[in-house]
Design an enzyme around this catalytic site. Structure first.
Site, PDB file in Angstrom:
ATOM      1  N   ASP A   1       0.862  -1.182   0.000  1.00  0.00           N
ATOM      2  CA  ASP A   1       0.000   0.000   0.000  1.00  0.00           C
ATOM      3  C   ASP A   1       0.896   1.229   0.000  1.00  0.00           C
ATOM      4  O   ASP A   1       1.611   1.479   0.974  1.00  0.00           O
ATOM      5  CB  ASP A   1      -0.891   0.029   1.247  1.00  0.00           C
ATOM      6  CG  ASP A   1      -2.028  -0.989   1.188  1.00  0.00           C
ATOM      7  OD1 ASP A   1      -1.809  -2.064   0.599  1.00  0.00           O
ATOM      8  OD2 ASP A   1      -3.092  -0.701   1.738  1.00  0.00           O
TER       9      ASP A   1
ATOM     10  N   LYS B   1      -7.227   3.234  -3.774  1.00  0.00           N
ATOM     11  CA  LYS B   1      -7.735   3.276  -2.397  1.00  0.00           C
ATOM     12  C   LYS B   1      -7.943   4.730  -2.007  1.00  0.00           C
ATOM     13  O   LYS B   1      -7.117   5.592  -2.333  1.00  0.00           O
ATOM     14  CB  LYS B   1      -6.689   2.587  -1.508  1.00  0.00           C
ATOM     15  CG  LYS B   1      -7.023   2.466  -0.050  1.00  0.00           C
ATOM     16  CD  LYS B   1      -5.941   1.623   0.635  1.00  0.00           C
ATOM     17  CE  LYS B   1      -6.029   1.700   2.140  1.00  0.00           C
ATOM     18  NZ  LYS B   1      -4.983   0.916   2.802  1.00  0.00           N
TER      19      LYS B   1
ATOM     20  N   LYS C   1     -10.742   0.166  -3.043  1.00  0.00           N
ATOM     21  CA  LYS C   1     -10.830   0.049  -1.589  1.00  0.00           C
ATOM     22  C   LYS C   1     -11.156   1.403  -0.963  1.00  0.00           C
ATOM     23  O   LYS C   1     -10.289   2.255  -0.834  1.00  0.00           O
ATOM     24  CB  LYS C   1      -9.514  -0.483  -1.013  1.00  0.00           C
ATOM     25  CG  LYS C   1      -9.578  -0.698   0.496  1.00  0.00           C
ATOM     26  CD  LYS C   1      -8.309  -1.327   1.020  1.00  0.00           C
ATOM     27  CE  LYS C   1      -8.375  -1.518   2.531  1.00  0.00           C
ATOM     28  NZ  LYS C   1      -7.139  -2.095   3.075  1.00  0.00           N
TER      29      LYS C   1
END
Length: 197
Positions: free
Chosen positions: A58, A121, A157
């Site tokens: 991430d 995300k 996400k």
């Protein structure tokens, strides 16, 4: 649970704890949550996490550079980190609460996808507002339009602030209506679920 997300130094411990399960280990890297580090540091951080066994990375984009209009810088940084990931999937955090406008969210989504993101995300969860329905819809539309052009599926996400099952259902309906049932699996759609859990 699709993945447990930890700092790079905890990847090895998480891998051992989850041995025998189907749960992936994700690692926040690239000077999370600020993203304020030189590229070499971000690449070293990413490579360390991958070498420790991370299945997913991430990263957070350089919002300062993005807001200054230095889109090539942001694109090149994402592409370099994607390369450093090797076989690990890359989730690119836009930190939408700092991007100011929905137009910026769309531009950052497109940029991240074209630079090699496997997932986009909304947030680190450290900045408010984090995930919102309008921001998530814009990001889903970027994924949809990319899919129509290329046939390539990108994951989504929303993270931060989704704290009730009722609100989660709203997001699931939006995903199905915008992208279709194929995205309703942990492979393609996840919640940042620390509050939801």
């Amino acid at each position: 649970v699709a993945a447990v997300c930890v700092y790079p130094t905890m990847v090895r411990t998480a891998k051992q704890a989850l041995k025998g399960s189907k749960i992936n280990v994700a690692s926040v890297a690239t000077a999370f949550p600020s993203g304020l580090a030189p590229l070499k540091v971000k690449l070293d951080d990413t490579k360390f996490a991958v070498n420790e066994g991370a299945d997913e990375i991430d990263m957070v984009i350089s919002r300062g550079k993005f807001l200054q209009g230095e889109y090539n810088f942001v694109f090149d940084e994402i592409a370099a980190i994607k390369e450093a990931c090797g076989k690990a999937h890359l989730k690119v955090i836009l930190e939408t609460g700092e991007l100011s406008t929905l137009d910026n969210v769309r531009k950052a989504s497109d940029l991240a996808i074209l630079a090699g993101a496997d997932f986009i995300k909304t947030s680190t969860g450290k900045i408010q507002p984090a995930a919102t329905m309008p921001v998530t819809l814009v990001m889903l539309e970027a994924i949809r339009d990319h899919y129509y052009k290329t046939g390539q599926m990108i994951g989504m996400k929303p993270a931060g602030g989704i704290a009730t099952s009722k609100l989660a259902l709203h997001y699931l309906v939006m995903v199905k209506e915008t992208l279709g049932a194929a995205w309703l699996s942990p492979e393609w759609f996840r919640f940042g679920a620390s509050k939801l859990a």
